[in-house]
Design an enzyme around this catalytic site. Structure first.
Site, PDB file in Angstrom:
ATOM      1  N   TYR A  77       0.826  -1.210   0.000  1.00 45.77           N
ATOM      2  CA  TYR A  77       0.000   0.000   0.000  1.00 45.77           C
ATOM      3  C   TYR A  77       0.862   1.263   0.000  1.00 45.77           C
ATOM      4  O   TYR A  77       1.640   1.495   0.938  1.00 45.77           O
ATOM      5  CB  TYR A  77      -0.987   0.007   1.183  1.00 45.77           C
ATOM      6  CG  TYR A  77      -1.916  -1.198   1.206  1.00 45.77           C
ATOM      7  CD1 TYR A  77      -2.148  -1.966   0.057  1.00 45.77           C
ATOM      8  CD2 TYR A  77      -2.581  -1.573   2.359  1.00 45.77           C
ATOM      9  CE1 TYR A  77      -2.991  -3.066   0.061  1.00 45.77           C
ATOM     10  CE2 TYR A  77      -3.438  -2.682   2.371  1.00 45.77           C
ATOM     11  CZ  TYR A  77      -3.620  -3.426   1.217  1.00 45.77           C
ATOM     12  OH  TYR A  77      -4.459  -4.517   1.233  1.00 45.77           O
ATOM     13  N   HIS A 111       0.170 -11.995   0.696  1.00 47.86           N
ATOM     14  CA  HIS A 111      -0.850 -11.156   0.049  1.00 47.86           C
ATOM     15  C   HIS A 111      -1.660 -11.927  -1.002  1.00 47.86           C
ATOM     16  O   HIS A 111      -2.855 -11.748  -1.139  1.00 47.86           O
ATOM     17  CB  HIS A 111      -0.190  -9.915  -0.554  1.00 47.86           C
ATOM     18  CG  HIS A 111      -1.081  -8.716  -0.584  1.00 47.86           C
ATOM     19  ND1 HIS A 111      -0.620  -7.439  -0.416  1.00 47.86           N
ATOM     20  CD2 HIS A 111      -2.412  -8.582  -0.761  1.00 47.86           C
ATOM     21  CE1 HIS A 111      -1.631  -6.586  -0.502  1.00 47.86           C
ATOM     22  NE2 HIS A 111      -2.725  -7.258  -0.712  1.00 47.86           N
TER      23      HIS A 111
HETATM   24  P1  NDP Z   1     -13.883  -0.798   1.207  1.00 48.31           P
HETATM   25  O1  NDP Z   1     -15.006  -1.669   0.768  1.00 48.31           O
HETATM   26  O2  NDP Z   1     -13.466  -0.836   2.617  1.00 48.31           O
HETATM   27  O3  NDP Z   1     -14.267   0.690   0.775  1.00 48.31           O
HETATM   28  C1  NDP Z   1     -13.403   1.772   0.977  1.00 48.31           C
HETATM   29  C2  NDP Z   1     -13.935   2.966   0.184  1.00 48.31           C
HETATM   30  O4  NDP Z   1     -15.247   3.295   0.626  1.00 48.31           O
HETATM   31  C3  NDP Z   1     -13.099   4.205   0.336  1.00 48.31           C
HETATM   32  O5  NDP Z   1     -13.132   4.906  -0.892  1.00 48.31           O
HETATM   33  C4  NDP Z   1     -13.824   5.008   1.417  1.00 48.31           C
HETATM   34  O6  NDP Z   1     -13.615   6.372   1.198  1.00 48.31           O
HETATM   35  C5  NDP Z   1     -15.266   4.619   1.177  1.00 48.31           C
HETATM   36  N1  NDP Z   1     -16.069   4.541   2.408  1.00 48.31           N
HETATM   37  C6  NDP Z   1     -15.737   3.980   3.587  1.00 48.31           C
HETATM   38  N2  NDP Z   1     -16.749   4.056   4.466  1.00 48.31           N
HETATM   39  C7  NDP Z   1     -17.757   4.690   3.824  1.00 48.31           C
HETATM   40  C8  NDP Z   1     -19.059   5.064   4.205  1.00 48.31           C
HETATM   41  N3  NDP Z   1     -19.537   4.810   5.425  1.00 48.31           N
HETATM   42  N4  NDP Z   1     -19.838   5.705   3.285  1.00 48.31           N
HETATM   43  C9  NDP Z   1     -19.368   5.966   2.050  1.00 48.31           C
HETATM   44  N5  NDP Z   1     -18.139   5.623   1.626  1.00 48.31           N
HETATM   45  C10 NDP Z   1     -17.333   5.000   2.514  1.00 48.31           C
HETATM   46  O7  NDP Z   1     -12.661  -1.116   0.208  1.00 48.31           O
HETATM   47  P2  NDP Z   1     -11.129  -1.468   0.346  1.00 48.31           P
HETATM   48  O8  NDP Z   1     -10.741  -2.028  -0.982  1.00 48.31           O
HETATM   49  O9  NDP Z   1     -10.352  -0.352   0.889  1.00 48.31           O
HETATM   50  O10 NDP Z   1     -11.094  -2.716   1.374  1.00 48.31           O
HETATM   51  C11 NDP Z   1     -10.891  -2.582   2.756  1.00 48.31           C
HETATM   52  C12 NDP Z   1      -9.489  -3.005   3.157  1.00 48.31           C
HETATM   53  O11 NDP Z   1      -9.253  -4.372   2.825  1.00 48.31           O
HETATM   54  C13 NDP Z   1      -8.380  -2.274   2.381  1.00 48.31           C
HETATM   55  O12 NDP Z   1      -8.240  -0.932   2.787  1.00 48.31           O
HETATM   56  C14 NDP Z   1      -7.216  -3.176   2.655  1.00 48.31           C
HETATM   57  O13 NDP Z   1      -6.737  -2.960   3.972  1.00 48.31           O
HETATM   58  C15 NDP Z   1      -7.871  -4.547   2.508  1.00 48.31           C
HETATM   59  N6  NDP Z   1      -7.774  -5.084   1.132  1.00 48.31           N
HETATM   60  C16 NDP Z   1      -7.052  -6.250   0.957  1.00 48.31           C
HETATM   61  C17 NDP Z   1      -6.897  -6.808  -0.303  1.00 48.31           C
HETATM   62  C18 NDP Z   1      -6.101  -8.050  -0.459  1.00 48.31           C
HETATM   63  O14 NDP Z   1      -5.791  -8.451  -1.596  1.00 48.31           O
HETATM   64  N7  NDP Z   1      -5.765  -8.731   0.614  1.00 48.31           N
HETATM   65  C19 NDP Z   1      -7.503  -6.189  -1.496  1.00 48.31           C
HETATM   66  C20 NDP Z   1      -8.330  -5.028  -1.195  1.00 48.31           C
HETATM   67  C21 NDP Z   1      -8.441  -4.526   0.076  1.00 48.31           C
HETATM   68  P3  NDP Z   1     -13.005   7.343   2.364  1.00 48.31           P
HETATM   69  O15 NDP Z   1     -11.698   6.752   2.774  1.00 48.31           O
HETATM   70  O16 NDP Z   1     -12.869   8.640   1.655  1.00 48.31           O
HETATM   71  O17 NDP Z   1     -14.023   7.342   3.466  1.00 48.31           O
END
Ligand code: NDP
Length: 281
Positions: free
Chosen positions: A57, A115
């Site tokens: 990240y 990962h």
């Molecule tokens: P999420 O489903 O957690 O969504 C995150 C997005 O949604 C961001 O753009 C955030 O924006 C927005 N958001 C969060 N809360 C709200 C809300 N209440 N209302 C509206 N929008 C919201 O996606 P991620 O892909 O980030 O997944 C979560 C975590 O999982 C990652 O951050 C990472 O740590 C992990 N991950 C692991 C992977 C792997 O291959 N192992 C792949 C993908 C993710 P804002 O920040 O502006 O609020």
């Protein structure tokens, strides 16, 4: 005040909150760093003490942000990070872990994940994880993006059964894991950590999700997270760099959804009827 966050037991016996915080995309721009640190601290204050990051990240800068946020809170946090598959050799895993520890400003990572699967044999990565455990540099280790057959393979290598979690793409619009992977994990006592639990925000515009959430004076994100928290052995790690949204997501524990409304959600986001390959983001 919120309802308590349910706890999920890892195979090692360690208990972790079923609702944590993701940090993908944190550390990308200097100007947002303060708010990202504040979001992580808010999550910790609210009991979402499981923090997920990765060497990938922002090329390590997400780990640096997490490191800043957990200064003076290290013992309150269950800290997870991940090794790139191409670093996951016998010595490469140890070196990558050392680099992550330096960026995180700590002497141990609580949960260290592969990962996704790469070219290095699982035996080698597992042996390196076990060595890191013996040396006290990690508490538990696990995997990510492993489908059911990958888990079977993992369990066949020496110490493979020590795997603490499998982190996969799982949310209302990606219910594939429910067909065989989630039941497999539940049977083997391996918690499933759901990443992108609100589909990176894409599912929040769904009309039915909005309608049902409204009936509980809740938001679509809260309902989408409640769907995951309802399931045995599932941990959700929504990411937000916005402290107000972290608070909103924390409220997911307070929903008590009727069977009728879960069925209404099933109609829009149907559970799988056959095995499909695990999806990845
Ligand atoms: P999420 O489903 O957690 O969504 C995150 C997005 O949604 C961001 O753009 C955030 O924006 C927005 N958001 C969060 N809360 C709200 C809300 N209440 N209302 C509206 N929008 C919201 O996606 P991620 O892909 O980030 O997944 C979560 C975590 O999982 C990652 O951050 C990472 O740590 C992990 N991950 C692991 C992977 C792997 O291959 N192992 C792949 C993908 C993710 P804002 O920040 O502006 O609020």
């Amino acid at each position: 005040m919120y309802d308590d966050i349910p706890y999920v037991a890892l195979p090692s016996g360690k208990e972790v909150p079923a609702l944590g915080l993701g940090t993908w995309n944190m550390g990308e721009t200097r100007s947002s760093a303060e708010q990202e640190v504040e979001s992580i601290r808010r999550a910790i204050d609210l009991g979402m003490t499981l923090i997920d990051t990765a060497e990938m990240y922002a090329d390590g800068r997400s780990e640096e942000i997490v490191g800043r946020a957990i200064v003076n809170h290290r013992e309150d946090v269950f800290l997870g990070s991940k090794v790139y598959p191409w670093n996951a050799s016998a010595t490469g895993t140890v070196d990558a872990c050392e680099r992550s520890l330096a960026r995180l400003g700590t002497d141990h990572i609580d949960l260290y994940l592969l990962h996704w699967r790469g070219e290095h044999p699982l035996e080698e990565t597992v042996a390196a994880f076990e060595r890191l455990k013996r040396d006290g540099k990690i508490g538990d280790w696990g995997v990510s993006n492993f489908d059911t057959d990958d888990m079977e393979e993992l369990f066949a290598v020496p110490d493979g059964r020590n795997c603490a979690v499998n982190q996969v793409l799982y949310n209302l619009s990606r219910r594939g894991p429910e067909f065989s992977l989630l039941p497999w994990c539940q049977q083997h006592g391996v918690p499933l950590m759901a990443y992108s639990p609100i589909e990176q925000g894409r599912i929040l515009k769904n009309r039915e999700l909005i309608r049902i959430a409204k009936a509980y004076q809740a938001t679509p994100a809260q309902l989408a997270l409640a769907f995951l928290l309802e399931r045995e052995g599932v941990i959700a790690i929504p990411k937000s760099s916005n402290p107000a949204r972290v608070e909103e997501n924390r409220g997911a524990t307070d929903l008590d959804i009727t069977e009728e409304d879960w069925a209404a959600l099933d109609a829009v986001f149907p559970p799988p009827t056959r095995k499909t390959a695990l999806e990845m983001l």
